[in-house]
Write a protein that holds these residues in place. Structure first.
Motif, PDB file in Angstrom:
ATOM      1  N   LEU A 271       0.830  -1.199   0.000  1.00 39.31           N
ATOM      2  CA  LEU A 271       0.000   0.000   0.000  1.00 39.31           C
ATOM      3  C   LEU A 271       0.868   1.253   0.000  1.00 39.31           C
ATOM      4  CD1 LEU A 271      -2.767  -0.893   2.617  1.00 39.31           C
ATOM      5  CD2 LEU A 271      -2.938  -0.956   0.117  1.00 39.31           C
ATOM      6  N   PRO A 272       0.371   2.353  -0.581  1.00 36.29           N
ATOM      7  CA  PRO A 272       1.118   3.619  -0.494  1.00 36.29           C
ATOM      8  C   PRO A 272       1.386   4.035   0.949  1.00 36.29           C
ATOM      9  CG  PRO A 272      -0.649   3.787  -2.118  1.00 36.29           C
ATOM     10  CD  PRO A 272      -0.833   2.470  -1.424  1.00 36.29           C
ATOM     11  N   LEU A 273       0.547   3.588   1.865  1.00 29.88           N
ATOM     12  CA  LEU A 273       0.733   3.879   3.285  1.00 29.88           C
ATOM     13  C   LEU A 273       2.119   3.460   3.763  1.00 29.88           C
ATOM     14  CD1 LEU A 273      -0.344   4.640   6.128  1.00 29.88           C
ATOM     15  CD2 LEU A 273      -1.319   2.323   6.255  1.00 29.88           C
ATOM     16  N   ASP A 274       2.632   2.354   3.265  1.00 36.17           N
ATOM     17  CA  ASP A 274       3.950   1.866   3.691  1.00 36.17           C
ATOM     18  C   ASP A 274       5.035   2.913   3.447  1.00 36.17           C
ATOM     19  OD1 ASP A 274       2.662  -0.486   4.313  1.00 36.17           O
ATOM     20  OD2 ASP A 274       3.322  -1.539   2.507  1.00 36.17           O
ATOM     21  N   ASP A 275       5.022   3.502   2.266  1.00 40.25           N
ATOM     22  CA  ASP A 275       6.038   4.498   1.924  1.00 40.25           C
ATOM     23  C   ASP A 275       5.864   5.772   2.749  1.00 40.25           C
ATOM     24  OD1 ASP A 275       7.136   2.796   0.040  1.00 40.25           O
ATOM     25  OD2 ASP A 275       5.945   3.618  -1.619  1.00 40.25           O
ATOM     26  N   ARG A 276       4.619   6.154   3.004  1.00 38.33           N
ATOM     27  CA  ARG A 276       4.366   7.350   3.804  1.00 38.33           C
ATOM     28  C   ARG A 276       4.892   7.173   5.227  1.00 38.33           C
ATOM     29  NH1 ARG A 276       0.329  10.822   1.982  1.00 38.33           N
ATOM     30  NH2 ARG A 276       1.118  12.186   3.651  1.00 38.33           N
ATOM     31  N   LEU A 277       4.647   6.011   5.810  1.00 37.07           N
ATOM     32  CA  LEU A 277       5.126   5.739   7.166  1.00 37.07           C
ATOM     33  C   LEU A 277       6.651   5.719   7.208  1.00 37.07           C
ATOM     34  CD1 LEU A 277       2.586   2.959   8.177  1.00 37.07           C
ATOM     35  CD2 LEU A 277       2.708   5.246   9.172  1.00 37.07           C
ATOM     36  N   ALA A 278       7.259   5.064   6.216  1.00 43.97           N
ATOM     37  CA  ALA A 278       8.722   4.989   6.172  1.00 43.97           C
ATOM     38  C   ALA A 278       9.338   6.384   6.043  1.00 43.97           C
ATOM     39  CB  ALA A 278       9.165   4.100   5.010  1.00 43.97           C
TER      40      ALA A 278
END
Length: 355
Positions: A271-278
């Motif tokens: 999910l794009p969420l993964d990159d945002r969190l990282a």
């Protein structure tokens, strides 16, 4: 174990409200209010696979594994229950819907509930003798079968109290076809016209009409935002550190549920969420974020550290300080579809802890 940010108790006290939360896989209704000395207080009640949640403060509608429950406050105005509770919710009505994967629920001015029947890809009402009665389905859904064809999930009522907008993961008409389009296939649909008003979303949830604006959670990106219906565009307002699902408003405040994506589950992979969190150097959280919608600032938070990873819904309980609920009995049933006036296609017709 859970705890709140330093000013969360003050916010609850100042705003005069409590919170109700459903926890999906862990099967808990959580009622959060204030206890002795103004400290956070949480009560847990077991409702298997509870998801959709709606309340006006006096009544709770809750969707469970095979049932739609109505809980009513049994305390007279101004009276306190055992332990100082100012609301005591008891199960007063149970509709045996069968395992239809109830997601969002809403009650109109007449008090009648309508719910998102995700398994059968439609909006529905409880059937008169069990099961359910379909009242609307997306125009691209050709049959009502328990195949979760588009992952219809979210529901917003309009000013007239009728279903106005829904969210779905994809425009697909085959069993779990949405899984092939979960990253960018999400959409918001106008119930009256059947038209898509916003596309290109990532696993959207929880559409709500508030202050003349259509709000939605773009879960796969971790964003709260609004829909520009004229342009068909999602406009982010705030990023939250988790899979966002469950949305309620009080004044300028948005109360948002956060979940940790399921580890090792392909539905949540990439999910794009993964990159945002990282990029922000944090991991996903489970709990509640309280956002000032005027500034996009996450002002308060409730964090669940262990035991629960996923929330489904959250609602504000106005005028409530210390809510409690009694555990309901859990009978069994199987789904039955009832036809009748209003069915159509494309138009609407135990345990306690303190923190």
């Amino acid at each position: 174990m859970m705890d709140g940010s330093s000013r969360l108790p003050e916010w609850l006290a100042g705003e005069g409200r409590a919170l109700a939360i459903t926890t999906f896989h862990s099967g808990r209704l959580i009622l959060v209010g204030l206890g002795a000395e103004g400290r956070l207080r949480a009560q847990f009640r077991r409702i298997p696979r509870c998801q959709g949640l709606w309340s006006d403060g006096q009544t709770l509608w809750i969707g469970g594994e095979q049932h739609l429950w109505r809980f009513d406050n049994s305390l007279p105005d101004g009276a306190d229950g055992p332990g100082g509770a100012d609301r005591l919710y008891e199960a007063r009505q149970c509709f045996a819907t069968g395992d239809v994967d109830i997601h969002d629920i809403a009650a109109g001015p007449d008090g009648r509930p309508v719910f998102v029947n995700t398994a059968y890809s439609c909006l529905a009402e409880p059937g008169p003798e069990g099961g359910f009665r379909p009242v609307w389905q997306p125009p691209f859904i050709t049959e009502l079968k328990a195949e979760d064809r588009c992952h219809l999930n979210g529901l917003a009522l309009g000013p007239d109290g009728r279903p106005a907008f829904v969210t779905a993961f994809a425009r697909t008409d085959a069993m779990e076809g949405w899984r092939e389009h979960r990253l960018t296939g999400g959409m918001v649909i106008d119930v009256a016209s059947g038209e898509t008003v916003c596309a290109g979303l990532s696993m959207p949830h929880s559409p709500r009409l508030r202050g003349g604006r259509l709000w939605v959670l773009n879960s796969g990106t971790g964003e709260l935002g609004t829909v520009d219906r004229a342009a068909g565009r999602f406009e982010p307002v705030c990023f939250c550190p988790g899979y966002v699902r469950g949305l309620s408003f009080i004044g300028k405040w948005a109360v948002i549920g956060l979940s940790r994506p399921r580890q090792g589950n392909s539905t949540f992979a990439g999910l794009p969420l993964d990159d945002r969190l990282a990029a922000k150097g944090v991991g996903p959280r489970c709990g509640i974020a309280i956002v000032d919608t005027e500034t996009g600032t996450m002002a308060h938070a409730l964090t669940i550290h262990s035991g629960i990873d996923e929330l489904y819904d959250v609602t504000v309980l106005p005028g409530v300080r210390r809510p409690e609920a009694l555990n309901p009995p859990i009978p069994a049933t199987a789904p039955t579809i009832h036809s009748g006036p209003g069915s159509n296609s494309g138009t609407t017709a135990e345990q306690e802890s303190k923190a």
